[in-house]
Design a protein around this motif. Structure first.
Motif, PDB file in Angstrom:
ATOM      1  N   MET A   1      34.822  39.610  43.401  1.00 56.07           N
ATOM      2  CA  MET A   1      33.956  38.535  42.973  1.00 56.07           C
ATOM      3  C   MET A   1      34.553  37.912  41.717  1.00 56.07           C
ATOM      4  SD  MET A   1      30.205  40.047  43.459  1.00 56.07           S
ATOM      5  CE  MET A   1      29.473  39.453  44.953  1.00 56.07           C
ATOM      6  N   GLU A   2      34.647  36.626  41.748  1.00 59.96           N
ATOM      7  CA  GLU A   2      35.273  35.885  40.661  1.00 59.96           C
ATOM      8  C   GLU A   2      34.215  35.432  39.653  1.00 59.96           C
ATOM      9  OE1 GLU A   2      38.625  35.159  40.492  1.00 59.96           O
ATOM     10  OE2 GLU A   2      38.422  34.031  38.644  1.00 59.96           O
ATOM     11  N   THR A   4      33.059  32.885  37.006  1.00 61.62           N
ATOM     12  CA  THR A   4      33.371  31.464  36.861  1.00 61.62           C
ATOM     13  C   THR A   4      32.844  30.940  35.531  1.00 61.62           C
ATOM     14  OG1 THR A   4      31.292  30.783  37.863  1.00 61.62           O
ATOM     15  CG2 THR A   4      33.171  31.159  39.356  1.00 61.62           C
ATOM     16  N   GLU A  52      35.417  45.295  41.252  1.00 67.76           N
ATOM     17  CA  GLU A  52      35.302  44.141  42.151  1.00 67.76           C
ATOM     18  C   GLU A  52      35.337  42.804  41.417  1.00 67.76           C
ATOM     19  OE1 GLU A  52      32.871  46.498  41.967  1.00 67.76           O
ATOM     20  OE2 GLU A  52      33.021  47.585  43.857  1.00 67.76           O
ATOM     21  N   VAL A  53      35.224  42.834  40.107  1.00 66.05           N
ATOM     22  CA  VAL A  53      35.126  41.608  39.318  1.00 66.05           C
ATOM     23  C   VAL A  53      36.516  41.080  38.986  1.00 66.05           C
ATOM     24  CG1 VAL A  53      34.279  40.621  37.161  1.00 66.05           C
ATOM     25  CG2 VAL A  53      32.947  42.360  38.332  1.00 66.05           C
ATOM     26  N   ASP A  54      36.742  39.804  39.264  1.00 70.31           N
ATOM     27  CA  ASP A  54      37.984  39.115  38.908  1.00 70.31           C
ATOM     28  C   ASP A  54      37.691  38.066  37.842  1.00 70.31           C
ATOM     29  OD1 ASP A  54      39.575  40.448  40.790  1.00 70.31           O
ATOM     30  OD2 ASP A  54      38.881  39.102  42.377  1.00 70.31           O
ATOM     31  N   GLY A  55      38.732  37.645  37.149  1.00 69.31           N
ATOM     32  CA  GLY A  55      38.578  36.599  36.134  1.00 69.31           C
ATOM     33  C   GLY A  55      37.961  37.115  34.848  1.00 69.31           C
ATOM     34  N   SER A  58      39.400  35.466  31.277  1.00 71.06           N
ATOM     35  CA  SER A  58      38.938  34.108  30.950  1.00 71.06           C
ATOM     36  C   SER A  58      37.432  34.114  30.675  1.00 71.06           C
ATOM     37  CB  SER A  58      39.294  33.122  32.057  1.00 71.06           C
ATOM     38  OG  SER A  58      38.632  33.465  33.258  1.00 71.06           O
ATOM     39  N   THR A 146      26.907  36.278  39.171  1.00 71.10           N
ATOM     40  CA  THR A 146      27.890  37.155  39.803  1.00 71.10           C
ATOM     41  C   THR A 146      27.603  38.619  39.466  1.00 71.10           C
ATOM     42  OG1 THR A 146      29.570  35.426  39.721  1.00 71.10           O
ATOM     43  CG2 THR A 146      30.359  37.694  39.939  1.00 71.10           C
TER      44      THR A 146
END
Length: 171
Positions: A1-2, A4, A52-55, A58, A146
């Protein structure tokens, strides 16, 4: 999951930061939280956030810019907690926390027992690390759509529209 930019705004809204206006302040260099502190926060998030966490980097960078821009005392607490974590890393691994590999970071946080101490802003070193770094990052994540979805919470508390969605009839 990204994660944002929408998640950043939701997290800043949950803590009462100015949202989009706070993001405009991201170029502000007057805060005690600089690049090293943000890198350390991202390193801590890499340990405490679900895999599972992306980003993450940032997200942490934009969240930190908005969160600490107009709160110099809180930013000083974060910087102090980063210093404590770096000192621990240098004593046990000969490197600052952000320079450790993933396994050493997890081992360092576990060694400090930040997972079992109470979060106290003016407590001992471990309690301040828990309060200013671990709890701050976990609250930021789980106050986003998210993060809420990861925890099985469709509409996390503090997320804009959360109260309204519970007061309207099913559609």
């Amino acid at each position: 999951m990204e994660l944002t930019r929408r998640d950043v705004l939701a997290a800043l809204g949950a803590v009462g930061a100015a949202g989009a206006g706070a993001l405009a302040l991201s170029e502000n260099d007057d805060t005690a939280v600089g690049d090293h502190e943000v890198a350390t926060l991202a390193a801590v998030a890499g340990v405490v956030y679900p895999s599972e966490v992306d980003g993450v980097e940032s997200f942490v960078r934009e969240y930190s810019a908005g969160r600490f821009a107009d709160r110099p005392e809180y930013a000083a607490g974060v910087a102090d907690a980063v210093d404590v974590l770096d000192e621990y890393g240098r004593n046990w691994y000969d490197a600052a926390f952000a320079d450790l590999d993933a396994d050493e970071r997890e081992e360092a946080l576990s060694g400090m027992e930040v997972d079992i101490v109470d979060p106290v802003p003016d407590g001992d070193e471990r309690e301040r690390v828990r309060y200013y770094l671990v709890n701050e990052l976990l609250y930021a994540l789980f106050s986003t759509p998210t993060g809420g979805e990861l925890a099985g919470i469709e509409n996390p508390q503090g997320h804009p529209g959360g109260t309204t969605s519970y007061q309207r009839r099913p559609q």
